[in-house]
Design an enzyme around this catalytic site. Structure first.
Site, short mmCIF file in Angstrom:
data_model
loop_
_atom_site.label_atom_id
_atom_site.label_comp_id
_atom_site.label_asym_id
_atom_site.label_seq_id
_atom_site.Cartn_x
_atom_site.Cartn_y
_atom_site.Cartn_z
N CYS A 16 35.17 49.62 17.95
CA CYS A 16 34.30 48.45 17.79
C CYS A 16 32.99 48.64 18.58
N CYS A 62 37.00 44.65 24.41
CA CYS A 62 37.11 45.20 23.05
C CYS A 62 37.12 44.01 22.10
N HIS A 71 51.78 38.36 30.88
CA HIS A 71 50.87 39.43 30.45
C HIS A 71 50.89 40.60 31.42
N GLU A 72 51.84 40.57 32.38
CA GLU A 72 51.91 41.66 33.35
C GLU A 72 53.30 42.30 33.18
N CYS A 96 33.72 48.80 22.35
CA CYS A 96 34.33 50.06 22.79
C CYS A 96 33.34 51.21 22.73
N CYS A 102 48.23 43.95 35.09
CA CYS A 102 47.16 43.00 35.43
C CYS A 102 46.70 43.13 36.89
N CYS A 149 40.25 49.57 21.14
CA CYS A 149 40.40 50.15 19.80
C CYS A 149 39.61 51.45 19.68
N ARG A 163 53.79 39.16 44.53
CA ARG A 163 54.27 39.19 43.15
C ARG A 163 55.80 39.09 43.12
N ARG A 193 40.32 40.25 19.92
CA ARG A 193 40.13 39.19 20.91
C ARG A 193 40.11 37.79 20.28
N CYS A 236 51.66 36.37 37.06
CA CYS A 236 50.31 36.40 37.62
C CYS A 236 49.82 34.97 37.78
N HIS A 237 48.87 34.79 38.68
CA HIS A 237 48.31 33.46 38.88
C HIS A 237 47.77 32.87 37.55
N THR A 238 47.29 33.75 36.66
CA THR A 238 46.73 33.27 35.39
C THR A 238 47.80 32.64 34.50
N1 NDP Z 1 39.33 38.56 35.82
C1 NDP Z 1 40.52 39.07 35.64
O1 NDP Z 1 40.68 40.05 34.90
C2 NDP Z 1 41.68 38.50 36.34
C3 NDP Z 1 41.59 37.32 37.04
N2 NDP Z 1 42.65 36.84 37.73
C4 NDP Z 1 42.42 35.64 38.53
O2 NDP Z 1 42.16 36.11 39.86
C5 NDP Z 1 42.56 35.11 40.81
C6 NDP Z 1 43.52 35.72 41.82
O3 NDP Z 1 44.74 36.05 41.21
P1 NDP Z 1 46.03 36.38 42.11
O4 NDP Z 1 45.67 37.38 43.15
O5 NDP Z 1 47.15 36.63 41.18
O6 NDP Z 1 46.21 34.94 42.79
P2 NDP Z 1 46.85 34.44 44.16
O7 NDP Z 1 47.05 32.99 44.04
O8 NDP Z 1 47.98 35.30 44.54
O9 NDP Z 1 45.69 34.73 45.24
C7 NDP Z 1 44.63 33.88 45.49
C8 NDP Z 1 44.42 33.82 47.00
O10 NDP Z 1 43.24 33.05 47.27
C9 NDP Z 1 43.54 32.16 48.33
N3 NDP Z 1 42.59 31.04 48.30
C10 NDP Z 1 42.68 29.87 47.61
N4 NDP Z 1 41.61 29.11 47.86
C11 NDP Z 1 40.84 29.81 48.72
C12 NDP Z 1 39.61 29.53 49.37
N5 NDP Z 1 38.96 28.37 49.20
N6 NDP Z 1 39.08 30.47 50.20
C13 NDP Z 1 39.73 31.63 50.42
N7 NDP Z 1 40.92 31.94 49.85
C14 NDP Z 1 41.45 31.04 49.01
C15 NDP Z 1 44.96 31.76 48.07
O11 NDP Z 1 45.55 31.16 49.22
P3 NDP Z 1 46.89 30.26 49.03
O12 NDP Z 1 48.02 31.25 48.99
O13 NDP Z 1 46.92 29.40 50.24
O14 NDP Z 1 46.72 29.48 47.76
C16 NDP Z 1 45.56 33.12 47.73
O15 NDP Z 1 45.87 33.84 48.89
C17 NDP Z 1 43.17 33.97 39.98
O16 NDP Z 1 42.13 33.04 39.72
C18 NDP Z 1 43.56 34.68 38.68
O17 NDP Z 1 43.66 33.76 37.62
C19 NDP Z 1 43.84 37.50 37.80
C20 NDP Z 1 43.99 38.67 37.14
C21 NDP Z 1 42.96 39.22 36.28
N1 LIG Z 2 41.13 31.73 28.73
C1 LIG Z 2 40.19 31.43 29.79
C2 LIG Z 2 39.71 32.64 30.50
C3 LIG Z 2 40.82 33.47 31.06
C4 LIG Z 2 40.26 34.74 31.61
O1 LIG Z 2 39.16 34.79 32.08
N2 LIG Z 2 41.06 35.77 31.58
C5 LIG Z 2 40.72 37.03 32.20
C6 LIG Z 2 41.94 37.72 32.52
S1 LIG Z 2 42.90 36.81 33.64
C7 LIG Z 2 44.23 37.74 33.87
O2 LIG Z 2 45.08 37.42 34.62
C8 LIG Z 2 39.95 37.95 31.28
O3 LIG Z 2 40.07 39.15 31.29
N3 LIG Z 2 39.12 37.44 30.48
C9 LIG Z 2 38.40 38.19 29.51
C10 LIG Z 2 38.93 37.88 28.14
O4 LIG Z 2 38.43 38.47 27.17
O5 LIG Z 2 39.84 37.05 28.04
C11 LIG Z 2 39.00 30.62 29.28
O6 LIG Z 2 38.93 30.39 28.07
O7 LIG Z 2 38.19 30.25 30.12
ZN ZN Z 3 46.89 38.38 35.28
ZN ZN Z 4 37.30 47.92 20.54
#
Ligand code: NDP
Ligand SMILES: N[C@@H](CCC(=O)N[C@@H](CSC=O)C(=O)NCC(=O)O)C(=O)O
Ligand code: ZN
Ligand code: ZN
Length: 451
Positions: A171, A182, A138-139, A174, A246, A168, A444, A186, A116-118
């Site tokens: 908590c 949760c 994590h995926e 939850c 993820c 869980c 992916r 964490r 994943c991007h993360t």
């Molecule tokens: N909150 C959560 O639970 C989660 C958060 N995330 C986060 O979500 C985001 C996306 O993840 P993922 O889909 O895997 O990542 P990807 O890198 O696959 O997708 C991001 C997309 O955004 C595009 N992009 C970059 N900059 C811009 C911009 N300025 N304007 C428009 N589009 C843009 C990228 O283009 P290009 O290919 O050219 O770079 C790419 O197509 C990441 O920040 C990731 O860390 C992921 C999973 C869970």
């Molecule tokens: N560790 C970072 C924050 C990272 C973050 O926001 N993670 C997401 C999942 S990203 C998955 O690909 C998330 O769910 N956050 C909630 C959580 O409890 O971690 C930082 O410290 O900024």
């Molecule tokens: Zn992820």
């Molecule tokens: Zn919980």
């Protein structure tokens, strides 16, 4: 003790094994195909199920526990893992040692993991919680190898998905009914250790290696807290469902749960990676009237339409002289969108996403993860005039109670998952998989831990 094939076959031949109370007969090709016949109907079991599954409820002369146990139970396992020794450096693929699970912990044989991007974000060094040396990932999906004392939610042989958002059920979070976050594990998860404050991983020099996001799927074996794992339908292919750990769940859930998009709503999604395209399919499933994808990479255009977008805007190419992306979107939607989603992690994009929302009711959901020191800003007037800024982690999905429903959506063809797998590689090519992420042709890469 693992019930070996030579031991199980005579038991089967004697009709001594009951499956759901009925005697099993063996298909003659059992050796090769792991197929058994029950009531005249063939049932196919994976090798892991044959060896470990408690679905085989009775074996003559053997106690049930015997075939629930594996030969590695209670012992450290040496296996291959990809270790992140330092920020910005490639991962080192090497042999590590994975200790057995302690109470309320589960050791999983990881079968597949995606990147994943993360993972790339943390490896780059900009994650405030990033710590090294660690085992990222994590995926992922796999099969339970052994469980520690007191584990009741999964058993040996179960097909499982690791959950970075634990559940869980007990908590404050939850029980609130307001969030999927949760609080049970964490704090230690963020420090890269198990709930007892220690690690289950060490390298060949005996140095401890940190866990990551409670999952650490970049290892052939990992140990997670029992609250951080969910058993899934064994008929669901493990390679595909690793993505539900993820990216797919995050985007789909953000649309159908966090935003709760309704029929006729207008939606804009910034960033067409796996997360953004999964938002698109969630919005489509709800009958959104307009789904606009905004991405700076034209390679994402066709995918956007394939997943259900109605429009695609590349801000680098599709704006008139002096026009902003916010103006363009407001013009396309008669005043702004009902819902916008940031799936880029870029704080400037997050601001645009908020400001493209409709006055009075538009909601913007931040999903992207921003680096240390980054902050969001806007004029407070944007909020005073009714726009709402929200965030979403793991799509607002409660992993243990709601994953089954997502798997069903996938199995019923309602949720696309396989379409995100653009690349496959053996685990040993994990550094190439990180490189794949930077190319427009990759959504992916799924890594096969057996290779
Ligand atoms: N909150 C959560 O639970 C989660 C958060 N995330 C986060 O979500 C985001 C996306 O993840 P993922 O889909 O895997 O990542 P990807 O890198 O696959 O997708 C991001 C997309 O955004 C595009 N992009 C970059 N900059 C811009 C911009 N300025 N304007 C428009 N589009 C843009 C990228 O283009 P290009 O290919 O050219 O770079 C790419 O197509 C990441 O920040 C990731 O860390 C992921 C999973 C869970
Ligand atoms: N560790 C970072 C924050 C990272 C973050 O926001 N993670 C997401 C999942 S990203 C998955 O690909 C998330 O769910 N956050 C909630 C959580 O409890 O971690 C930082 O410290 O900024
Ligand atoms: Zn992820
Ligand atoms: Zn919980």
């Amino acid at each position: 003790m693992r019930l070996s094939l030579p031991r199980i076959i005579p038991a089967l031949k004697n009709g001594a094994i009951l499956f759901r109370g009925k005697p099993l007969t063996i298909n003659k090709s059992l050796h090769n195909h792991s197929t058994v016949v029950l009531g005249g109907k063939p049932h196919i079991f994976s090798k892991a199920h044959l060896y470990c599954s408690p679905t085989f409820t009775q074996v003559k002369g053997l106690h049930q526990n015997h075939y629930n146990m594996s030969s590695t139970q209670g012992k450290p396992i040496t296996c291959t893992a990809a270790v992140a020794y330092a920020a910005g450096k490639p991962l080192t693929v090497e042999q590590i040692v994975v200790d057995p699970p302690k109470a309320h912990e589960v050791r999983i044989k990881i079968e597949y993991t995606a990147v994943c991007h993360t993972d790339a974000y943390t490896l780059s060094g900009i994650d405030p919680e990033g710590a090294f040396p660690s085992i990222l990932g994590h995926e992922g999906s796999g099969i339970v190898e052994s469980v520690g004392e007191g584990v009741t939610n999964v058993k040996v042989g179960d097909h499982v998905i690791a959950l970075y958002t634990a559940e869980c059920g007990k908590c404050k979070f939850c029980k609130s009914g307001k969030t999927n976050l949760c609080g049970s594990v964490r704090a230690t998860q963020g420090k890269g250790v198990m709930p007892d404050g220690t690690s289950r991983f060490h390298n060949q020099k005996g140095e401890p290696l940190l866990h990551f996001m409670g999952c650490s799927t970049f290892s052939q074996y990992t140990v997670v807290a029992d609250v951080s794992v969910v058993a899934v339908d064994p008929k669901a292919p493990l390679d595909s469902i690793s993505l539900l750990g993820c990216g797919v769940t995050t985007g789909y859930g953000a649309a159908i749960k966090t935003a709760n998009v309704q029929k006729g709503d207008t939606v804009a999604v910034f960033g067409a990676g796996t997360v953004g395209l999964s938002v698109v399919q969630g919005a489509k499933s709800r009958g959104a009237s307009k789904i606009i994808v905004v991405d700076i990479n034209n390679d994402k255009k066709q995918w956007s339409f394939d997943f259900g977008a109605t429009d695609f805007v590349n801000p680098k190419e599709d704006l008139k002289e002096g026009e902003t992306i916010v103006q363009k979107l407001i013009e396309m939607t008669d005043g702004g969108l009902e819902y916008t989603f940031d799936c880029t992690g870029n704080v400037k994009v997050m601001r645009d996403a908020l400001e493209a929302c409709h006055k009075g009711w538009g909601e913007s959901i931040i999903i992207g993860v921003a680096g240390a020191g980054e902050e969001i800003s806007t004029r407070p007037f944007q909020l005073v005039t009714g726009r709402v800024w929200k965030g979403s982690a793991f799509g607002g999905i409660k992993g243990r109670s709601e994953m089954g429903g997502l798997i069903e959506d996938y199995q019923n063809g309602k949720l696309k998952v396989d379409e995100f797998i653009t690349h496959r590689r053996p685990f040993t090519e994990i550094n190439d998989a990180f490189e794949d992420l930077h190319h427009g042709d990759c959504l992916r890469t799924v890594l096969d831990l057996a290779k």
